[in-house]
Scaffold this active site. Structure first.
Site, PDB file in Angstrom:
ATOM      1  CB  SER A   1     -10.401  -0.019  17.231  1.00 45.89           C
ATOM      2  OG  SER A   1     -10.450  -1.222  17.746  1.00 45.89           O
ATOM      3  CG  LEU A   2     -16.648  -1.994  16.126  1.00 46.94           C
ATOM      4  CD1 LEU A   2     -17.569  -2.830  15.319  1.00 46.94           C
ATOM      5  CD2 LEU A   2     -17.394  -0.404  16.368  1.00 46.94           C
ATOM      6  NE  ARG A   3      -8.489  -4.391  18.934  1.00 46.73           N
ATOM      7  CZ  ARG A   3      -7.225  -3.607  19.707  1.00 46.73           C
ATOM      8  NH1 ARG A   3      -7.109  -3.861  20.929  1.00 46.73           N
ATOM      9  NH2 ARG A   3      -6.667  -2.807  18.926  1.00 46.73           N
ATOM     10  NE  ARG A   4      -6.779   0.370  19.231  1.00 45.05           N
ATOM     11  CZ  ARG A   4      -6.107   0.700  18.179  1.00 45.05           C
ATOM     12  NH1 ARG A   4      -6.781   1.758  17.276  1.00 45.05           N
ATOM     13  NH2 ARG A   4      -4.953  -0.019  17.695  1.00 45.05           N
TER      14      ARG A   4
ATOM     15  NE  ARG B   1      -3.125   0.039   3.020  1.00 43.82           N
ATOM     16  CZ  ARG B   1      -3.276   0.484   4.229  1.00 43.82           C
ATOM     17  NH1 ARG B   1      -2.860  -0.205   5.389  1.00 43.82           N
ATOM     18  NH2 ARG B   1      -3.929   1.640   4.483  1.00 43.82           N
TER      19      ARG B   1
ATOM     20  CB  THR C   1     -10.936   4.491  18.961  1.00 42.55           C
ATOM     21  OG1 THR C   1     -10.592   3.121  18.437  1.00 42.55           O
ATOM     22  CG2 THR C   1     -12.266   4.350  19.736  1.00 42.55           C
TER      23      THR C   1
ATOM     24  CE  LYS D   1      -4.200  -3.034  14.482  1.00 42.14           C
ATOM     25  NZ  LYS D   1      -4.790  -2.499  15.368  1.00 42.14           N
ATOM     26  CG  ASP D   2      -4.748  -3.641   8.590  1.00 43.10           C
ATOM     27  OD1 ASP D   2      -5.653  -3.602   9.559  1.00 43.10           O
ATOM     28  OD2 ASP D   2      -3.841  -2.951   8.554  1.00 43.10           O
TER      29      ASP D   2
ATOM     30  CB  SER E   1      -0.447   4.387   4.195  1.00 39.40           C
ATOM     31  OG  SER E   1       0.222   3.161   4.830  1.00 39.40           O
TER      32      SER E   1
ATOM     33  CB  THR F   1      -5.118  12.246   9.010  1.00 39.61           C
ATOM     34  OG1 THR F   1      -4.462  12.320   7.690  1.00 39.61           O
ATOM     35  CG2 THR F   1      -6.260  13.071   8.765  1.00 39.61           C
ATOM     36  NE  ARG F   2      -6.688   6.946  12.260  1.00 39.72           N
ATOM     37  CZ  ARG F   2      -7.424   5.609  12.513  1.00 39.72           C
ATOM     38  NH1 ARG F   2      -7.311   5.200  13.953  1.00 39.72           N
ATOM     39  NH2 ARG F   2      -7.886   4.960  11.473  1.00 39.72           N
TER      40      ARG F   2
ATOM     41  CB  CYS G   1     -10.135  -6.902  10.644  1.00 41.74           C
ATOM     42  SG  CYS G   1     -10.312  -5.935   9.322  1.00 41.74           S
TER      43      CYS G   1
ATOM     44  NE  ARG H   1     -11.021   5.009   8.553  1.00 37.39           N
ATOM     45  CZ  ARG H   1     -11.345   4.687   7.181  1.00 37.39           C
ATOM     46  NH1 ARG H   1     -12.434   4.748   6.900  1.00 37.39           N
ATOM     47  NH2 ARG H   1     -10.410   4.139   6.600  1.00 37.39           N
ATOM     48  N   GLY H   2      -8.540   8.130   8.744  1.00 38.55           N
ATOM     49  CA  GLY H   2      -7.084   8.795   8.211  1.00 38.55           C
ATOM     50  C   GLY H   2      -5.838   8.109   8.643  1.00 38.55           C
ATOM     51  CG  ASN H   3      -2.412   9.389   6.916  1.00 43.20           C
ATOM     52  OD1 ASN H   3      -2.341  10.565   8.118  1.00 43.20           O
ATOM     53  ND2 ASN H   3      -2.075   9.793   5.783  1.00 43.20           N
TER      54      ASN H   3
HETATM   55  C1  DPM Z   1      -7.551  -3.052  12.267  1.00 38.17           C
HETATM   56  C2  DPM Z   1      -8.106  -2.045  13.257  1.00 38.17           C
HETATM   57  C3  DPM Z   1      -7.364  -0.827  13.263  1.00 38.17           C
HETATM   58  C4  DPM Z   1      -6.404  -1.071  12.135  1.00 38.17           C
HETATM   59  C5  DPM Z   1      -9.055  -2.532  14.410  1.00 38.17           C
HETATM   60  C6  DPM Z   1      -8.379  -2.869  15.868  1.00 38.17           C
HETATM   61  C7  DPM Z   1      -7.356   0.297  14.069  1.00 38.17           C
HETATM   62  C8  DPM Z   1      -8.632   1.220  13.613  1.00 38.17           C
HETATM   63  C9  DPM Z   1      -8.708   2.275  14.279  1.00 38.17           C
HETATM   64  C10 DPM Z   1      -7.895  -4.601  11.917  1.00 38.17           C
HETATM   65  N1  DPM Z   1      -6.721  -2.253  11.441  1.00 38.17           N
HETATM   66  O1  DPM Z   1      -7.499  -2.694  16.013  1.00 38.17           O
HETATM   67  O2  DPM Z   1      -9.241  -3.279  16.537  1.00 38.17           O
HETATM   68  O3  DPM Z   1      -8.234   2.624  15.546  1.00 38.17           O
HETATM   69  O4  DPM Z   1      -9.379   3.265  13.719  1.00 38.17           O
HETATM   70  C11 DPM Z   1      -3.957  -0.628  11.618  1.00 38.17           C
HETATM   71  C12 DPM Z   1      -2.899   0.049  12.531  1.00 38.17           C
HETATM   72  C13 DPM Z   1      -1.789  -1.001  12.484  1.00 38.17           C
HETATM   73  C14 DPM Z   1      -2.217  -1.880  11.567  1.00 38.17           C
HETATM   74  C15 DPM Z   1      -3.127   1.330  13.231  1.00 38.17           C
HETATM   75  C16 DPM Z   1      -3.561   1.156  14.586  1.00 38.17           C
HETATM   76  C17 DPM Z   1      -0.251  -0.691  13.094  1.00 38.17           C
HETATM   77  C18 DPM Z   1      -0.260  -1.402  14.153  1.00 38.17           C
HETATM   78  C19 DPM Z   1       0.277  -2.845  13.577  1.00 38.17           C
HETATM   79  C20 DPM Z   1      -5.400  -0.030  11.376  1.00 38.17           C
HETATM   80  N2  DPM Z   1      -3.643  -1.538  11.044  1.00 38.17           N
HETATM   81  O5  DPM Z   1      -4.221   0.246  15.059  1.00 38.17           O
HETATM   82  O6  DPM Z   1      -3.252   2.292  15.454  1.00 38.17           O
HETATM   83  O7  DPM Z   1       0.870  -3.242  12.558  1.00 38.17           O
HETATM   84  O8  DPM Z   1      -0.308  -4.011  14.252  1.00 38.17           O
END
Ligand code: DPM
Length: 333
Positions: free
Chosen positions: A138-141, A17, A136, A89-90, A19, A163-164, A251, A158-160
């Site tokens: 993330s529904l998990r968080r 990607r 956030t 995780k993605d 980013s 941006t956040r 995810c 949202r955003g990279n």
């Molecule tokens: C996934 C989630 C998020 C990313 C959901 C989760 C965070 C989304 C958000 C599956 N992918 O964690 O519950 O907070 O809006 C992502 C990040 C990284 C990989 C950024 C992050 C970097 C860390 C890594 C986005 N994907 O979580 O802050 O490599 O594990």
């Protein structure tokens, strides 16, 4: 007699990607491969994924199956590229036919971190005033933090990473939650204010590790990737991914995990929470690290019987009914 001409080794093309985080990760993999195989050529090819293009919709609403991976996978199936570097995780737990997880690299700290707005610099999550806004998507968080800190408000973001952080600094949020690993890889560890311990919030499946995907049966590439595999990380992540796969969670579901390796044993903790943070189903299992996937599957089945099934069914129904999630996330427009 003509001399024997050996055909030059093929150039290995790595999909990524665009980013900043994705590129840092991909260049790291390229550099490692180049170190191990100085005579070969490794090229990086960048592509945009759907997840990079849709930036204004809450992540949980646009579905998740391969949002950040699909275009990279098509590239490999079309043989335009040979491997793709993902934040593990993605990467969905079920891969398209013809592709496989070729290796898992050594994990960084898999925890989440709080980044505070300057005005809250002498506060922690627990001491933020009632109604303080935490960003956030993330529904998990969301679910786990709501459970522990019911006095806080949560708002989608949202955003990279840049941006956040800019949105936080501009005062749109009192604090945001991000993965330690991402901040670290982008040399922004100094923004970490508080690391959230596993007792408060379990990390996402695969968080902090890179997963390298390649074509099934591409023995040449698989041989190269062996040099980057970190076995303890791979065992932990295989257990975590089997757990998520068995629960059929994409995810974007409130599912968290934690894993540790002690000798030949693997300890896996898993959690499923309702979005309001009221119901939490959590349990742990210990087994042989070599049977990582079996352990993940078993723990998922156990949690399902303890009520995780109902919670997930409710969430899937809610996500399918558009609009509702906005209320759940208490978005402030
Ligand atoms: C996934 C989630 C998020 C990313 C959901 C989760 C965070 C989304 C958000 C599956 N992918 O964690 O519950 O907070 O809006 C992502 C990040 C990284 C990989 C950024 C992050 C970097 C860390 C890594 C986005 N994907 O979580 O802050 O490599 O594990």
């Amino acid at each position: 007699m003509s001399p024997t001409v050996s055909s030059p080794a093929r150039t290995i093309r790595i999909g990524s990607r665009k980013s900043q985080l994705a590129l840092v990760q991909t260049y790291w993999v390229q550099e490692q491969l180049q170190k191990h195989f100085p005579d070969r050529t490794f090229e990086v090819h960048t592509m945009s994924t759907q997840g990079d293009k849709i930036l204004d919709v809450p992540l949980a609403k646009i579905g998740d199956k391969g949002l950040f991976t699909k275009e990279l996978e098509v590239g490999m199936l079309n043989k335009e590229t040979d491997l793709a570097v993902h934040s593990l995780k993605d990467l969905p737990t079920r891969l398209p036919e013809g592709l496989m997880l070729g290796c898992v690299t050594e994990r960084e700290n898999p925890a989440d971190a709080v980044v505070m707005h300057e005005k809250n610099k002498d506060k922690q999550l627990e001491t933020l005033p009632a109604g303080a806004v935490v960003g956030t998507s993330s529904l998990r968080r969301l679910a786990q933090l709501r459970h522990h800190f019911p006095h806080l408000e949560f708002k989608d973001i949202r955003g990279n990473l840049n941006t956040r952080l800019a949105k936080l600094d501009a005062g749109e949020y009192d604090a945001i939650v991000l993965a330690v690993a991402g901040l670290h890889r982008l040399s922004m560890s100094d923004r970490i204010h508080q690391i959230i311990p596993p007792e408060v919030s379990l990390h996402a499946v695969g968080q902090g590790a890179l997963g390298i995907e390649c074509r099934e049966g591409d023995t040449e590439v698989l041989e190269l990737l062996k040099t980057l595999e970190h076995t303890p990380t791979a065992q932990r992540c295989y257990a975590e991914r089997a757990f998520l796969r068995e629960l059929e969670g994409g995810c974007q579901v409130p599912i968290g995990v934690n894993t540790t390796i002690e000798g030949d044993s693997l300890i896996l903790t898993g959690l499923v929470a309702s979005l309001d943070g009221q119901r939490v189903v959590k349990d742990s299992l210990t087994g042989a690290a070599v049977d990582a996937e079996q352990l993940g599957t078993e723990l998922a089945q156990r949690l399902r019987k303890q009520g995780a099934h109902e919670i997930l069914q409710e969430i899937f129904a809610l996500i399918n009914r558009s609009g509702k999630l906005k209320e759940v996330l208490s978005e402030q427009d």
